[in-house]
Design an enzyme around this catalytic site. Structure first.
Site, PDB file in Angstrom:
ATOM      1  N   HIS A 207      31.935  57.568  30.553  1.00 61.83           N
ATOM      2  CA  HIS A 207      32.069  57.921  31.971  1.00 61.83           C
ATOM      3  C   HIS A 207      33.403  58.626  32.230  1.00 61.83           C
ATOM      4  O   HIS A 207      33.441  59.738  32.780  1.00 61.83           O
ATOM      5  CB  HIS A 207      31.964  56.645  32.815  1.00 61.83           C
ATOM      6  CG  HIS A 207      32.037  56.865  34.282  1.00 61.83           C
ATOM      7  ND1 HIS A 207      30.928  56.898  35.092  1.00 61.83           N
ATOM      8  CD2 HIS A 207      33.099  57.071  35.103  1.00 61.83           C
ATOM      9  CE1 HIS A 207      31.292  57.109  36.345  1.00 61.83           C
ATOM     10  NE2 HIS A 207      32.616  57.215  36.385  1.00 61.83           N
ATOM     11  N   GLU A 208      34.498  57.990  31.836  1.00 60.90           N
ATOM     12  CA  GLU A 208      35.812  58.573  32.093  1.00 60.90           C
ATOM     13  C   GLU A 208      36.034  59.832  31.270  1.00 60.90           C
ATOM     14  O   GLU A 208      36.724  60.764  31.701  1.00 60.90           O
ATOM     15  CB  GLU A 208      36.909  57.550  31.831  1.00 60.90           C
ATOM     16  CG  GLU A 208      36.797  56.270  32.664  1.00 60.90           C
ATOM     17  CD  GLU A 208      36.712  56.501  34.160  1.00 60.90           C
ATOM     18  OE1 GLU A 208      37.133  57.585  34.635  1.00 60.90           O
ATOM     19  OE2 GLU A 208      36.211  55.613  34.876  1.00 60.90           O
TER      20      GLU A 208
ATOM     21  N   HIS B  28      34.714  62.784  33.203  1.00 65.27           N
ATOM     22  CA  HIS B  28      35.702  63.265  34.175  1.00 65.27           C
ATOM     23  C   HIS B  28      36.770  64.103  33.477  1.00 65.27           C
ATOM     24  O   HIS B  28      37.159  65.170  33.957  1.00 65.27           O
ATOM     25  CB  HIS B  28      36.390  62.066  34.851  1.00 65.27           C
ATOM     26  CG  HIS B  28      35.583  61.404  35.916  1.00 65.27           C
ATOM     27  ND1 HIS B  28      35.073  62.088  36.994  1.00 65.27           N
ATOM     28  CD2 HIS B  28      35.231  60.099  36.087  1.00 65.27           C
ATOM     29  CE1 HIS B  28      34.421  61.232  37.786  1.00 65.27           C
ATOM     30  NE2 HIS B  28      34.510  60.028  37.252  1.00 65.27           N
TER      31      HIS B  28
ATOM     32  N   GLU C 147      31.678  63.367  39.708  1.00 63.85           N
ATOM     33  CA  GLU C 147      30.839  62.235  39.316  1.00 63.85           C
ATOM     34  C   GLU C 147      29.584  62.687  38.580  1.00 63.85           C
ATOM     35  O   GLU C 147      29.055  61.957  37.733  1.00 63.85           O
ATOM     36  CB  GLU C 147      30.451  61.405  40.545  1.00 63.85           C
ATOM     37  CG  GLU C 147      31.607  60.667  41.185  1.00 63.85           C
ATOM     38  CD  GLU C 147      32.318  59.724  40.225  1.00 63.85           C
ATOM     39  OE1 GLU C 147      31.652  59.164  39.332  1.00 63.85           O
ATOM     40  OE2 GLU C 147      33.543  59.553  40.362  1.00 63.85           O
TER      41      GLU C 147
END
Length: 497
Positions: free
Chosen positions: A261-262, A265, A291
């Site tokens: 997830h990170e 980003h 997102e």
């Protein structure tokens, strides 16, 4: 004209450098700083925010922008200079409405409020945090009144994260999603749980696997870091300085999904065109588009069966005592099945949207005055049980689990779900361009997807409005139907195995 443009770029570069310095102090606050430093850090951040604000509202910026507008009008709409002048003018006009003292107050309060949240979460003590909820609502209402008095305050807050987004659109999209997500959870979350052993999964192994994933997706440790924090996040201090954070729990492997997830980003920030460096155009176009990337890499890629055909043997090798006898198909079902869980960041794809809808409804009520901070835990628990079917046992697993409201980030939560929806639309466009994605993922090859995203999204930075960026990379605005079809297909395929 060339001299005016050069001066504008120089002034904006100074502002960007100062903003990155502010971000470094904030990152340190959440990662390394000892708790007792919160008061001093709040003052430091307040001072720096005031310095940044004074430069943002300088009369000379306005003069330069007025001088350069005719030049920008003669350029293609997506030319770097035209976009820079448009965005700089919007920022200048917006920030001139904000008193410097309010900018200082906000930065100082955010630091102190974050420390109060950390302590309250650890102690399961919402009453100690309640004054900070009230304080951040009050400050954000004051900010909204300054920057957009013509808008409903919550619309002004949404606009901070998603330029042009209004609550009517959020409500319309969520009204389609909520009943469908609730029905899918009701249908799929009450079956027999997959018999996949829980921990202990030693932290060293989780960390090594997280780093492997981040590398495999295309990041370089020359430009990235991975550190520990209470609530994971990503921040960058320039295109070659990307900070990812995570947390580990020996009882599960959620840290692997946090890393993906990170990393999503971080790849977005890292992929911004070098021509946009040290300008307000570097980085993501909006929170929802940001997102979309964290959710695309975490879910569309990271929960797919081809991905796990490649990576599951590595996980088994790392934790043989827990997973050696667990078949791939069973593990894959376990990390995808719909479940009723308390913690948003650990939620499966299907129930995740209900966690977001809960937060959207509550923060909207807080901002409008329909809900008081005093009654927030009770309202949270009641609505959570309606949406997820679980009785919340304590505030630590309820209203205190997220850090966002400690920073006054009202209007951010809806973009998580909007980004999830966009992730599927973007993935569909990527598949049209690269039909063999599944085969590539099964071989651990992610460069083609990364390169396509870099070319079609990341390199654009925030040159275009969120709506125009979504049109380019997703083929149109946020559409819940492809996302719902994706979830239905996935759940049906899992049930059929």
């Amino acid at each position: 004209m060339e001299a005016a443009l050069a001066e504008l770029r120089d002034r904006l570069a100074t502002i960007t450098d100062l903003q990155h310095a502010h971000s470094v102090l904030t990152w340190d606050l959440e990662v390394w700083m000892p708790p007792a430093g919160a008061e001093a850090r709040g003052m430091q951040l307040g001072t720096l925010a005031a310095v940044v604000h004074e430069r943002q509202v300088d009369e000379r910026l306005g003069e330069l922008l007025a001088e350069l507008e005719p030049y920008a009008a003669g350029l293609p709409a997506d030319h770097d200079d035209a976009c820079l002048i448009r965005v700089a003018k919007r920022d200048w006009e917006r920030m001139r409405r904000v008193p410097t003292e309010l900018a200082r107050e906000l930065a100082t309060a955010e630091s102190e409020s974050y420390g109060a949240w950390v302590r309250a979460r650890e102690a399961d003590d919402y009453p100690s945090f309640r004054p900070w909820v009230e304080r951040m609502v009050e400050l954000r209402l004051r900010l909204a009144e300054c920057v957009a008095p013509e808008l409903d305050p919550y619309d002004a807050m949404l606009d901070d994260f998603e330029e042009g987004l209004r609550e009517d659109e959020v409500r319309r999209i969520f009204s389609v999603l909520q009943p469908e997500l609730s029905a899918l959870v009701a249908e799929h979350a009450d079956g027999e749980e997959e018999d996949v052993p829980r921990g202990p999964f030693h932290v060293d192994g989780q960390q090594a696997l997280s780093r492997e994933l981040i590398e495999a997706f295309g990041a370089s440790w020359e430009a990235f870091r991975l550190d520990l924090t209470v609530h994971p996040f990503q921040v960058s201090f320039g295109p070659q300085d990307v900070r990812l954070t995570t947390r580990y729990d020996e009882s599960d492997l959620n840290s692997l999904f946090t890393a993906m997830h990170e990393c999503g980003h971080g790849l977005y920030e890292w992929g911004s065109s070098p021509t946009l460096d040290r300008t307000p155009l570097a980085g993501g176009a909006s929170s929802a588009l940001h997102e979309s990337q964290s959710r695309l890499w975490e879910n569309v890629v990271g929960r797919s069966l081809p991905f796990w055909r490649w990576f599951y043997p590595r996980v088994q090798e790392t934790f043989p005592e827990r997973l050696a006898d667990v078949p791939l198909e069973r593990f894959h079902r376990a990390v995808n099945r719909a479940q009723r869980t308390f913690i948003r960041v650990d939620a499966d794809e299907t129930s995740y949207g209900l966690h977001i809808i809960l937060r959207y409804e509550l923060e909207r009520a807080l901002v409008s005055g329909e809900l008081s901070a005093k009654d927030l835990p009770e309202a949270w628990n009641a609505r959570f049980e309606e949406l997820l079917g679980l009785a919340v046992p304590d505030d630590r697993r309820g209203v205190l689990q997220d850090s966002h409201w400690s920073g006054g980030a009202f209007g951010y939560f809806p973009t998580y779900l909007l980004g999830s929806v966009l992730s599927v639309q973007i993935a569909e466009r990527a598949r049209e361009a690269i039909p063999e994605l599944d085969e590539q993922w099964e071989r651990g090859e992610f460069a083609p997807l990364h390169e396509w995203l870099r070319e079609n999204l990341y390199a654009l930075g925030s040159k275009l409005t969120p709506a125009d960026t979504a049109e380019r990379v997703a083929g149109g605005p946020v559409d819940p139907e492809p996302y719902l079809a994706y979830l239905r297909d996935k759940l049906s395929s899992l049930a059929a195995v």
